[in-house]
Design a protein around this motif. Structure first.
Motif, PDB file in Angstrom:
ATOM      1  N   LYS A   1      21.393 -10.674  13.873  1.00  0.00           N
ATOM      2  CA  LYS A   1      20.892  -9.545  14.671  1.00  0.00           C
ATOM      3  C   LYS A   1      21.958  -9.071  15.651  1.00  0.00           C
ATOM      4  CE  LYS A   1      17.184  -7.882  17.693  1.00  0.00           C
ATOM      5  NZ  LYS A   1      17.889  -6.626  17.793  1.00  0.00           N
ATOM      6  N   LEU A   2      22.653 -10.018  16.298  1.00  0.00           N
ATOM      7  CA  LEU A   2      23.717  -9.639  17.230  1.00  0.00           C
ATOM      8  C   LEU A   2      24.807  -8.851  16.504  1.00  0.00           C
ATOM      9  CD1 LEU A   2      25.126  -9.678  19.999  1.00  0.00           C
ATOM     10  CD2 LEU A   2      26.083 -11.906  19.370  1.00  0.00           C
ATOM     11  N   LEU A   3      25.243  -9.322  15.335  1.00  0.00           N
ATOM     12  CA  LEU A   3      26.268  -8.605  14.568  1.00  0.00           C
ATOM     13  C   LEU A   3      25.791  -7.203  14.196  1.00  0.00           C
ATOM     14  CD1 LEU A   3      27.469 -11.569  12.355  1.00  0.00           C
ATOM     15  CD2 LEU A   3      28.966 -10.188  13.823  1.00  0.00           C
ATOM     16  N   ASP A   4      24.551  -7.078  13.753  1.00  0.00           N
ATOM     17  CA  ASP A   4      24.002  -5.765  13.387  1.00  0.00           C
ATOM     18  C   ASP A   4      23.930  -4.846  14.605  1.00  0.00           C
ATOM     19  OD1 ASP A   4      23.758  -6.690  10.780  1.00  0.00           O
ATOM     20  OD2 ASP A   4      21.601  -7.084  10.940  1.00  0.00           O
ATOM     21  N   ASP A   5      23.483  -5.384  15.741  1.00  0.00           N
ATOM     22  CA  ASP A   5      23.389  -4.582  16.971  1.00  0.00           C
ATOM     23  C   ASP A   5      24.773  -4.198  17.484  1.00  0.00           C
ATOM     24  OD1 ASP A   5      20.639  -4.810  16.793  1.00  0.00           O
ATOM     25  OD2 ASP A   5      20.458  -6.298  18.406  1.00  0.00           O
ATOM     26  N   MET A   6      25.738  -5.122  17.363  1.00  0.00           N
ATOM     27  CA  MET A   6      27.116  -4.805  17.771  1.00  0.00           C
ATOM     28  C   MET A   6      27.665  -3.668  16.912  1.00  0.00           C
ATOM     29  SD  MET A   6      28.780  -8.564  18.557  1.00  0.00           S
ATOM     30  CE  MET A   6      30.477  -7.948  18.576  1.00  0.00           C
ATOM     31  N   TYR A   7      27.374  -3.703  15.626  1.00  0.00           N
ATOM     32  CA  TYR A   7      27.841  -2.643  14.732  1.00  0.00           C
ATOM     33  C   TYR A   7      27.261  -1.291  15.158  1.00  0.00           C
ATOM     34  CZ  TYR A   7      28.575   0.344  10.739  1.00  0.00           C
ATOM     35  OH  TYR A   7      28.930   1.416   9.960  1.00  0.00           O
ATOM     36  N   ASP A   8      25.958  -1.232  15.360  1.00  0.00           N
ATOM     37  CA  ASP A   8      25.315   0.023  15.764  1.00  0.00           C
ATOM     38  C   ASP A   8      25.869   0.516  17.103  1.00  0.00           C
ATOM     39  OD1 ASP A   8      23.783  -0.036  13.471  1.00  0.00           O
ATOM     40  OD2 ASP A   8      21.997  -0.831  14.453  1.00  0.00           O
ATOM     41  N   THR A   9      26.121  -0.416  18.016  1.00  0.00           N
ATOM     42  CA  THR A   9      26.663  -0.072  19.334  1.00  0.00           C
ATOM     43  C   THR A   9      28.070   0.500  19.195  1.00  0.00           C
ATOM     44  OG1 THR A   9      25.325  -1.818  20.342  1.00  0.00           O
ATOM     45  CG2 THR A   9      27.205  -1.009  21.626  1.00  0.00           C
ATOM     46  N   MET A  10      28.907  -0.152  18.380  1.00  0.00           N
ATOM     47  CA  MET A  10      30.284   0.308  18.168  1.00  0.00           C
ATOM     48  C   MET A  10      30.303   1.710  17.556  1.00  0.00           C
ATOM     49  SD  MET A  10      33.171  -1.341  15.641  1.00  0.00           S
ATOM     50  CE  MET A  10      32.283  -0.814  14.170  1.00  0.00           C
ATOM     51  N   VAL A  11      29.478   1.935  16.545  1.00  0.00           N
ATOM     52  CA  VAL A  11      29.439   3.236  15.880  1.00  0.00           C
ATOM     53  C   VAL A  11      28.979   4.319  16.864  1.00  0.00           C
ATOM     54  CG1 VAL A  11      28.265   4.596  14.090  1.00  0.00           C
ATOM     55  CG2 VAL A  11      29.162   2.319  13.557  1.00  0.00           C
ATOM     56  N   LYS A  12      27.925   4.024  17.627  1.00  0.00           N
ATOM     57  CA  LYS A  12      27.406   5.005  18.594  1.00  0.00           C
ATOM     58  C   LYS A  12      28.452   5.349  19.655  1.00  0.00           C
ATOM     59  CE  LYS A  12      23.340   6.375  21.135  1.00  0.00           C
ATOM     60  NZ  LYS A  12      23.933   7.555  21.641  1.00  0.00           N
ATOM     61  N   ALA A  13      29.278   4.349  20.024  1.00  0.00           N
ATOM     62  CA  ALA A  13      30.313   4.560  21.048  1.00  0.00           C
ATOM     63  C   ALA A  13      31.600   5.131  20.454  1.00  0.00           C
ATOM     64  CB  ALA A  13      30.605   3.241  21.749  1.00  0.00           C
ATOM     65  N   ASP A  14      31.605   5.360  19.139  1.00  0.00           N
ATOM     66  CA  ASP A  14      32.771   5.910  18.448  1.00  0.00           C
ATOM     67  C   ASP A  14      33.984   4.975  18.561  1.00  0.00           C
ATOM     68  OD1 ASP A  14      33.910   7.797  16.796  1.00  0.00           O
ATOM     69  OD2 ASP A  14      34.669   9.022  18.456  1.00  0.00           O
ATOM     70  N   GLY A  15      33.728   3.668  18.456  1.00  0.00           N
ATOM     71  CA  GLY A  15      34.804   2.694  18.519  1.00  0.00           C
ATOM     72  C   GLY A  15      35.201   2.221  17.140  1.00  0.00           C
ATOM     73  N   VAL A  16      36.323   1.497  17.066  1.00  0.00           N
ATOM     74  CA  VAL A  16      36.758   0.896  15.797  1.00  0.00           C
ATOM     75  C   VAL A  16      36.635  -0.624  15.853  1.00  0.00           C
ATOM     76  CG1 VAL A  16      38.293   2.778  15.141  1.00  0.00           C
ATOM     77  CG2 VAL A  16      39.197   0.858  16.466  1.00  0.00           C
ATOM     78  N   GLY A  17      36.271  -1.144  17.011  1.00  0.00           N
ATOM     79  CA  GLY A  17      36.093  -2.584  17.151  1.00  0.00           C
ATOM     80  C   GLY A  17      35.233  -2.882  18.365  1.00  0.00           C
ATOM     81  N   LEU A  18      34.630  -4.069  18.347  1.00  0.00           N
ATOM     82  CA  LEU A  18      33.808  -4.491  19.475  1.00  0.00           C
ATOM     83  C   LEU A  18      33.745  -6.010  19.459  1.00  0.00           C
ATOM     84  CD1 LEU A  18      31.962  -3.316  21.777  1.00  0.00           C
ATOM     85  CD2 LEU A  18      30.039  -3.661  20.205  1.00  0.00           C
ATOM     86  N   ALA A  19      33.924  -6.602  20.629  1.00  0.00           N
ATOM     87  CA  ALA A  19      33.850  -8.051  20.775  1.00  0.00           C
ATOM     88  C   ALA A  19      32.597  -8.411  21.567  1.00  0.00           C
ATOM     89  CB  ALA A  19      35.099  -8.577  21.489  1.00  0.00           C
ATOM     90  N   ALA A  20      32.037  -9.577  21.249  1.00  0.00           N
ATOM     91  CA  ALA A  20      30.787  -9.996  21.891  1.00  0.00           C
ATOM     92  C   ALA A  20      30.816  -9.953  23.426  1.00  0.00           C
ATOM     93  CB  ALA A  20      30.380 -11.379  21.389  1.00  0.00           C
ATOM     94  N   PRO A  21      31.918 -10.364  24.083  1.00  0.00           N
ATOM     95  CA  PRO A  21      31.891 -10.281  25.554  1.00  0.00           C
ATOM     96  C   PRO A  21      31.706  -8.849  26.071  1.00  0.00           C
ATOM     97  CG  PRO A  21      34.072 -10.923  24.752  1.00  0.00           C
ATOM     98  CD  PRO A  21      33.138 -10.990  23.585  1.00  0.00           C
TER      99      PRO A  21
END
Length: 161
Positions: free
Chosen positions: A30-50
């Motif tokens: 769930k965290l990985l899926d939510d991180m993906y959605d968050t990264m896409v919404k923020a128009d990023g190419v990467g996102l780290a858990a911290p």
């Protein structure tokens, strides 16, 4: 899926060395899926858990949606080759851009969401994004590696190249 709040600098979690993931379960998925959605919404190419308030060694990178998302759990760089200077930004530093020198090619060892280990070699921008995200997991911010800051107007020129 949920859109998570992206932590911006200054915040102590961004400069903390993250703990290894030892449990591979539905919560991690769930965290990985939510991180993906968050990264896409923020128009990023990467996102780290911290960057979403979780001090665990988890990061994702997606340079090209057609190539899919690279999920890195407990990643480590096992080889670096070459060198290249290019511009970076960071979702935790909105509007801040700078030139950073990084290895041109990296080989990493990491785990997938099911715990399966893999080795991957990446180069150029893909390698840069991977190094940037792994730095986050070690509490290292890109601003500590910037050799020259650039303004948004100059950054937009880089994006068009």
């Amino acid at each position: 899926m949920a859109i998570l709040k992206i932590i911006t600098h200054p915040n102590a979690i961004l400069e903390k060395k993250c703990e290894d993931v030892t449990v591979f379960d539905d919560k991690l998925e769930k965290l990985l899926d939510d991180m993906y959605d968050t990264m896409v919404k923020a128009d990023g190419v990467g996102l780290a858990a911290p960057q979403v308030g979780v001090a665990k060694r988890i990061a994702i990178v997606e340079i090209d949606p057609e190539e899919g998302t690279l999920e890195m759990i407990n990643p480590e760089i096992i080889e670096r080759k070459g060198s290249e200077v290019d511009v970076e930004g960071c979702l935790s530093f909105p509007g801040v851009y700078g030139e950073v020198e990084r290895a041109y090619t990296v080989t990493i060892r990491a785990q997938q969401r099911d715990g399966q280990e893999y080795i991957l070699q990446a180069e150029d921008f893909h390698a840069r994004a991977i190094q940037h995200e792994i730095d986050h997991l070690d509490g290292i911010l890109f601003t500590s590696k910037v050799t020259r800051y650039i303004d948004e107007e100059e950054f937009e020129g880089y994006e068009e190249e």
